[in-house]
Write an enzyme that holds these catalytic residues in place. Structure first.
Site, PDB file in Angstrom:
ATOM      1  N   ASP A   4      38.074  80.936  23.818  1.00 51.26           N
ATOM      2  CA  ASP A   4      38.190  82.002  24.841  1.00 51.26           C
ATOM      3  C   ASP A   4      38.930  83.049  24.382  1.00 51.26           C
ATOM      4  O   ASP A   4      38.476  84.111  24.465  1.00 51.26           O
ATOM      5  CB  ASP A   4      38.646  81.547  26.012  1.00 51.26           C
ATOM      6  CG  ASP A   4      37.770  80.503  26.802  1.00 51.26           C
ATOM      7  OD1 ASP A   4      36.459  80.373  26.518  1.00 51.26           O
ATOM      8  OD2 ASP A   4      38.195  80.013  27.785  1.00 51.26           O
ATOM      9  N   GLY A   5      39.863  82.993  23.463  1.00 51.04           N
ATOM     10  CA  GLY A   5      40.574  84.292  23.045  1.00 51.04           C
ATOM     11  C   GLY A   5      39.756  84.916  22.043  1.00 51.04           C
ATOM     12  O   GLY A   5      39.792  86.169  22.053  1.00 51.04           O
TER      13      GLY A   5
ATOM     14  N   ARG B  46      38.599  88.929  22.274  1.00 51.91           N
ATOM     15  CA  ARG B  46      38.685  90.095  21.325  1.00 51.91           C
ATOM     16  C   ARG B  46      37.590  90.545  20.818  1.00 51.91           C
ATOM     17  O   ARG B  46      37.302  91.940  20.731  1.00 51.91           O
ATOM     18  CB  ARG B  46      39.652  89.533  19.926  1.00 51.91           C
ATOM     19  CG  ARG B  46      40.924  89.222  20.428  1.00 51.91           C
ATOM     20  CD  ARG B  46      41.654  88.413  19.156  1.00 51.91           C
ATOM     21  NE  ARG B  46      43.107  88.048  19.315  1.00 51.91           N
ATOM     22  CZ  ARG B  46      44.185  88.949  18.967  1.00 51.91           C
ATOM     23  NH1 ARG B  46      43.971  89.978  18.573  1.00 51.91           N
ATOM     24  NH2 ARG B  46      45.388  88.705  19.342  1.00 51.91           N
TER      25      ARG B  46
ATOM     26  N   ASN C 229      39.069  89.506  31.534  1.00 51.38           N
ATOM     27  CA  ASN C 229      39.771  88.573  32.341  1.00 51.38           C
ATOM     28  C   ASN C 229      40.623  89.014  33.482  1.00 51.38           C
ATOM     29  O   ASN C 229      40.439  88.978  34.451  1.00 51.38           O
ATOM     30  CB  ASN C 229      40.664  87.698  31.420  1.00 51.38           C
ATOM     31  CG  ASN C 229      39.830  86.307  31.015  1.00 51.38           C
ATOM     32  OD1 ASN C 229      38.801  86.128  31.319  1.00 51.38           O
ATOM     33  ND2 ASN C 229      40.433  85.651  30.253  1.00 51.38           N
ATOM     34  N   ASP C 230      41.982  89.854  32.774  1.00 45.81           N
ATOM     35  CA  ASP C 230      42.852  90.153  33.622  1.00 45.81           C
ATOM     36  C   ASP C 230      43.638  91.227  33.131  1.00 45.81           C
ATOM     37  O   ASP C 230      43.817  91.575  32.035  1.00 45.81           O
ATOM     38  CB  ASP C 230      43.858  89.040  34.441  1.00 45.81           C
ATOM     39  CG  ASP C 230      44.277  87.997  33.219  1.00 45.81           C
ATOM     40  OD1 ASP C 230      44.695  88.810  32.108  1.00 45.81           O
ATOM     41  OD2 ASP C 230      44.300  86.898  33.352  1.00 45.81           O
TER      42      ASP C 230
ATOM     43  N   LYS D  24      58.055  92.213  45.288  1.00 40.38           N
ATOM     44  CA  LYS D  24      59.129  91.939  44.459  1.00 40.38           C
ATOM     45  C   LYS D  24      58.948  90.525  43.905  1.00 40.38           C
ATOM     46  O   LYS D  24      59.284  89.580  44.431  1.00 40.38           O
ATOM     47  CB  LYS D  24      60.458  92.051  45.536  1.00 40.38           C
ATOM     48  CG  LYS D  24      61.597  91.910  44.888  1.00 40.38           C
ATOM     49  CD  LYS D  24      62.983  92.138  45.803  1.00 40.38           C
ATOM     50  CE  LYS D  24      64.226  91.912  45.064  1.00 40.38           C
ATOM     51  NZ  LYS D  24      65.194  92.193  45.916  1.00 40.38           N
TER      52      LYS D  24
ATOM     53  N   ASP E 291      57.743  88.564  39.783  1.00 41.06           N
ATOM     54  CA  ASP E 291      57.747  88.522  38.499  1.00 41.06           C
ATOM     55  C   ASP E 291      56.530  89.408  37.879  1.00 41.06           C
ATOM     56  O   ASP E 291      56.576  89.730  36.760  1.00 41.06           O
ATOM     57  CB  ASP E 291      57.594  87.266  37.700  1.00 41.06           C
ATOM     58  CG  ASP E 291      58.734  86.244  37.539  1.00 41.06           C
ATOM     59  OD1 ASP E 291      59.910  86.732  38.127  1.00 41.06           O
ATOM     60  OD2 ASP E 291      58.734  85.202  37.036  1.00 41.06           O
TER      61      ASP E 291
ATOM     62  N   LEU F 293      55.017  84.560  41.264  1.00 42.05           N
ATOM     63  CA  LEU F 293      56.300  84.375  41.771  1.00 42.05           C
ATOM     64  C   LEU F 293      57.062  85.224  42.689  1.00 42.05           C
ATOM     65  O   LEU F 293      58.124  85.614  42.419  1.00 42.05           O
ATOM     66  CB  LEU F 293      57.024  83.817  40.590  1.00 42.05           C
ATOM     67  CG  LEU F 293      56.774  82.629  39.723  1.00 42.05           C
ATOM     68  CD1 LEU F 293      57.696  82.412  38.686  1.00 42.05           C
ATOM     69  CD2 LEU F 293      56.783  81.445  40.676  1.00 42.05           C
TER      70      LEU F 293
END
Length: 284
Positions: free
Chosen positions: A61-62, A66, A136-137, A164, A166, A201
């Protein structure tokens, strides 16, 4: 049907490189013009795609991510061969690569159209803005120091919340099985145009993921004294500063995959892939 085909491979995966050579030899034997290059050579790829009608990727997938960035804004269809791990976006196993390519050259298959996001990075100072496509994101997150950051979120120019946390993830449907899912986000049907907003988180406040309509505009504003980063599709990474804004919306551009499997493939394989079984369906 296809007069010029590009082969893009993962340069650090020997099996991907070897398969790229075999695919090129097959195309040569058929008299089809072709070229091969590394997925890590974005500038070189951009110069080669003129008049290319099909892209074949060998990797995971990487490699596809690219490749997508390298070929945009061209909407050249991609036939993907999985030599990676989970392979949510890939289509063929290495064992079926030659036969699958022959089927596509004979006119078989269908187009799996995926929606993209486009992002505008707006620095708080006089530095120039930057534009990105997102398959993706996009992730705004803390840096190496283990301190939460504040990320203010506006939706369609209206204040929504300040995380507030990560960080925060804005994901496409294609990316919904990746980092967003790991952070507690939902899985969307891959052709959906909806957009997912997921905190990472969160310490206090809204800890849920939100699915937004396709016509939404999302602003993420960084507010922190600590190091923070922006990551686009996991491989375009840059530091960001307090006051910087990332503005995201649906793109008019698409990424198109060629599929040989039935159109219910996603649902048939979803549970197996999310359980971490890396075996390709073509290996069973």
């Amino acid at each position: 049907m296809y007069k010029k085909i590009g082969i893009i491979y993962h340069p650090l995966n020997p099996a991907a490189c070897e398969l790229a050579v075999r695919l090129a030899a097959k195309l040569d034997s058929l008299g089809i013009e072709n070229w091969s290059d590394s997925a890590w050579q974005a500038d070189k790829l951009a110069s080669k795609i003129q008049n290319t009608q099909l892209i074949v990727t060998t990797g995971g997938d990487g490699t596809i991510l690219r490749t997508a960035h390298a070929i945009l804004p061209h909407e050249i269809p991609i036939l993907s061969i999985n030599l990676g791990k989970v392979g949510f976006m890939t289509e063929l196993s290495p064992e079926d690569a030659i036969l699958g390519l022959e089927k596509v050259l004979a006119g078989n298959g269908w187009i799996d159209e995926r929606n993209l996001l486009e992002a505008e990075y707006l620095p708080h100072n006089s530095a120039p803005a930057r534009q990105f496509f997102i398959m993706n994101d996009a992730v705004v997150a803390r840096g190496q120091i283990a301190r939460v950051i504040c990320v203010s979120v506006d939706i369609n120019s209206h204040p929504f919340t300040t995380y507030k946390a990560d960080g925060a993830i804005v994901s496409t449907a294609t990316g919904s099985t990746g980092y967003s899912y790991a952070a507690g986000g939902p899985v969307l049907q891959p052709n959906s145009a909806d957009i997912i907003l997921t905190p990472i988180l969160p310490h206090l406040g809204r800890g849920y993921s939100l699915v937004l309509p396709a016509d939404s505009t999302i602003d993420l504003k960084v507010n922190t004294w600590h190091e923070a980063t922006l990551s686009i599709d996991g491989f375009i990474n840059m530091p960001v500063s307090s006051g910087d804004i990332l503005r995201l919306r649906r793109s008019a551009k698409k990424i198109n995959f060629i599929r040989l499997r039935p159109d219910n493939y996603f649902y048939k394989e979803l549970d197996t892939k999310l359980k971490g079984n890396n075996e390709s369906v073509y290996d069973r």
